[in-house]
Write a protein that holds these residues in place. Structure first.
Motif, PDB file in Angstrom:
ATOM      1  N   GLN A  18       0.928  -1.178  -0.430  1.00  0.00           N
ATOM      2  CA  GLN A  18       0.070   0.065   0.174  1.00  0.00           C
ATOM      3  C   GLN A  18       0.769   1.937  -0.370  1.00  0.00           C
ATOM      4  N   ALA A  19       0.049   2.262  -0.289  1.00  0.00           N
ATOM      5  CA  ALA A  19       0.971   3.834  -0.468  1.00  0.00           C
ATOM      6  C   ALA A  19       0.097   4.552   0.316  1.00  0.00           C
ATOM      7  N   ALA A  20       0.994   5.441   1.081  1.00  0.00           N
ATOM      8  CA  ALA A  20       0.893   6.468   1.599  1.00  0.00           C
ATOM      9  C   ALA A  20       0.322   7.444   1.093  1.00  0.00           C
ATOM     10  N   SER A  21      -1.465   7.882   1.252  1.00  0.00           N
ATOM     11  CA  SER A  21      -1.860   8.699   0.082  1.00  0.00           C
ATOM     12  C   SER A  21      -1.096  10.181   0.331  1.00  0.00           C
ATOM     13  N   GLY A  22      -0.950  10.705  -0.673  1.00  0.00           N
ATOM     14  CA  GLY A  22      -0.707  11.895  -0.101  1.00  0.00           C
ATOM     15  C   GLY A  22       0.705  11.882  -0.250  1.00  0.00           C
ATOM     16  N   ASP A  23       1.151  13.789   0.029  1.00  0.00           N
ATOM     17  CA  ASP A  23       2.654  14.453  -0.170  1.00  0.00           C
ATOM     18  C   ASP A  23       3.860  14.858   1.224  1.00  0.00           C
ATOM     19  N   GLN A  40       5.245   4.232  -1.344  1.00  0.00           N
ATOM     20  CA  GLN A  40       5.175   3.404  -0.755  1.00  0.00           C
ATOM     21  C   GLN A  40       5.291   3.410   0.134  1.00  0.00           C
ATOM     22  N   ASN A  41       4.389   2.166   1.615  1.00  0.00           N
ATOM     23  CA  ASN A  41       4.663   2.180   2.249  1.00  0.00           C
ATOM     24  C   ASN A  41       5.979   1.248   2.915  1.00  0.00           C
ATOM     25  N   GLY A  42       6.960   1.132   3.334  1.00  0.00           N
ATOM     26  CA  GLY A  42       8.114   0.193   4.377  1.00  0.00           C
ATOM     27  C   GLY A  42       9.707   0.063   3.020  1.00  0.00           C
ATOM     28  N   GLU A  43       8.792   1.365   2.260  1.00  0.00           N
ATOM     29  CA  GLU A  43      10.291   1.398   1.338  1.00  0.00           C
ATOM     30  C   GLU A  43      11.011   2.265   1.798  1.00  0.00           C
ATOM     31  N   CYS A  44      12.137   2.535   1.442  1.00  0.00           N
ATOM     32  CA  CYS A  44      12.852   3.268   2.326  1.00  0.00           C
ATOM     33  C   CYS A  44      13.466   4.262   1.187  1.00  0.00           C
ATOM     34  N   PHE A  45      13.212   5.540   1.234  1.00  0.00           N
ATOM     35  CA  PHE A  45      13.052   6.760   0.101  1.00  0.00           C
ATOM     36  C   PHE A  45      14.375   7.641   1.009  1.00  0.00           C
ATOM     37  N   SER A  53      13.977  20.713   6.665  1.00  0.00           N
ATOM     38  CA  SER A  53      12.887  20.804   6.929  1.00  0.00           C
ATOM     39  C   SER A  53      11.426  19.943   5.649  1.00  0.00           C
ATOM     40  N   ALA A  54      10.525  19.161   6.842  1.00  0.00           N
ATOM     41  CA  ALA A  54       9.527  18.561   6.161  1.00  0.00           C
ATOM     42  C   ALA A  54       8.337  18.671   6.533  1.00  0.00           C
ATOM     43  N   ALA A  55       7.136  18.725   5.329  1.00  0.00           N
ATOM     44  CA  ALA A  55       5.886  18.532   5.673  1.00  0.00           C
ATOM     45  C   ALA A  55       5.831  17.122   4.987  1.00  0.00           C
ATOM     46  N   ASN A  56       4.682  15.642   5.893  1.00  0.00           N
ATOM     47  CA  ASN A  56       4.567  15.060   5.871  1.00  0.00           C
ATOM     48  C   ASN A  56       2.391  15.085   5.874  1.00  0.00           C
ATOM     49  N   ARG A  57       2.390  15.104   4.956  1.00  0.00           N
ATOM     50  CA  ARG A  57       1.026  15.491   4.405  1.00  0.00           C
ATOM     51  C   ARG A  57       0.660  14.397   4.153  1.00  0.00           C
ATOM     52  N   THR A  58       1.107  12.930   4.375  1.00  0.00           N
ATOM     53  CA  THR A  58      -0.311  12.258   4.174  1.00  0.00           C
ATOM     54  C   THR A  58      -0.572  11.370   5.182  1.00  0.00           C
ATOM     55  N   ASN A  59      -1.282  10.488   4.724  1.00  0.00           N
ATOM     56  CA  ASN A  59      -1.902   9.366   6.212  1.00  0.00           C
ATOM     57  C   ASN A  59      -1.076   7.876   6.283  1.00  0.00           C
ATOM     58  N   ALA A  60       0.284   7.932   6.434  1.00  0.00           N
ATOM     59  CA  ALA A  60       0.634   7.525   7.178  1.00  0.00           C
ATOM     60  C   ALA A  60       1.655   8.197   8.183  1.00  0.00           C
ATOM     61  N   MET A  77       7.383  11.543  12.150  1.00  0.00           N
ATOM     62  CA  MET A  77       6.324  13.172  11.947  1.00  0.00           C
ATOM     63  C   MET A  77       5.074  12.314  11.944  1.00  0.00           C
ATOM     64  N   GLN A  78       3.931  12.368  12.540  1.00  0.00           N
ATOM     65  CA  GLN A  78       2.283  11.917  11.900  1.00  0.00           C
ATOM     66  C   GLN A  78       2.115  12.585  11.037  1.00  0.00           C
ATOM     67  N   PRO A  79       1.442  11.964  10.944  1.00  0.00           N
ATOM     68  CA  PRO A  79       0.020  12.479   9.507  1.00  0.00           C
ATOM     69  C   PRO A  79      -0.491  13.595   9.435  1.00  0.00           C
ATOM     70  N   ASN A  80       0.232  14.834   8.452  1.00  0.00           N
ATOM     71  CA  ASN A  80      -0.346  16.212   8.840  1.00  0.00           C
ATOM     72  C   ASN A  80       0.036  17.061   9.921  1.00  0.00           C
ATOM     73  N   THR A  81       1.594  16.993   9.818  1.00  0.00           N
ATOM     74  CA  THR A  81       2.534  17.487  10.697  1.00  0.00           C
ATOM     75  C   THR A  81       3.800  17.983   9.466  1.00  0.00           C
ATOM     76  N   SER A  82       4.790  18.905  10.177  1.00  0.00           N
ATOM     77  CA  SER A  82       6.088  19.655   9.667  1.00  0.00           C
ATOM     78  C   SER A  82       6.843  19.715  10.507  1.00  0.00           C
ATOM     79  N   MET A  83       8.373  19.192  10.317  1.00  0.00           N
ATOM     80  CA  MET A  83       9.770  20.405  11.183  1.00  0.00           C
ATOM     81  C   MET A  83      10.712  20.581  10.422  1.00  0.00           C
ATOM     82  N   THR A  84      10.601  21.436  11.352  1.00  0.00           N
ATOM     83  CA  THR A  84      12.311  22.298  11.055  1.00  0.00           C
ATOM     84  C   THR A  84      13.480  21.120  12.055  1.00  0.00           C
ATOM     85  N   PHE A  85      14.100  20.393  10.978  1.00  0.00           N
ATOM     86  CA  PHE A  85      15.177  19.861  11.520  1.00  0.00           C
ATOM     87  C   PHE A  85      16.732  20.249  12.474  1.00  0.00           C
TER      88      PHE A  85
END
Length: 96
Positions: A18-23, A40-45, A53-60, A77-85
């Protein structure tokens, strides 16, 4: 019985692929922006040049890792969160 086994195999494969839905978007250390669309869930990118910085706008959930290959220290990072590292920039991410 063969149909049941085939169905169980098919069902098992479909849930693991399954793929995480979103960007998932990120800005690297050079200021370049990147988008992973429905990753894709479980795949390393690879996060090219490391993410500032990153924004997790997926449902995973997205787990970012300090090293390539989804190794080393990690942050989730939980769904719909963003973070600056601050400090070490993550170099890979995995969803699910």
């Amino acid at each position: 019985m063969t149909i049941g086994a085939a169905l169980a195999l098919f069902t098992g494969l479909s849930t693991s692929a399954q793929a995480a839905s979103g960007d998932f978007t990120y800005v690297n250390v050079n200021g370049d922006s990147f988008v992973l669309h429905n990753p894709q869930n479980g795949e390393c990118f690879l996060l090219i040049s490391g993410a500032k910085s990153a924004a997790n706008r997926t449902n995973a959930k997205a787990t970012v890792f300090a090293e390539h290959g989804c190794e080393g220290s990690r942050l989730t990072m939980q769904p719909n969160t963003s973070m600056t590292f601050a400090g070490a920039d993550p170099h890979s991410v995995m969803f699910g």
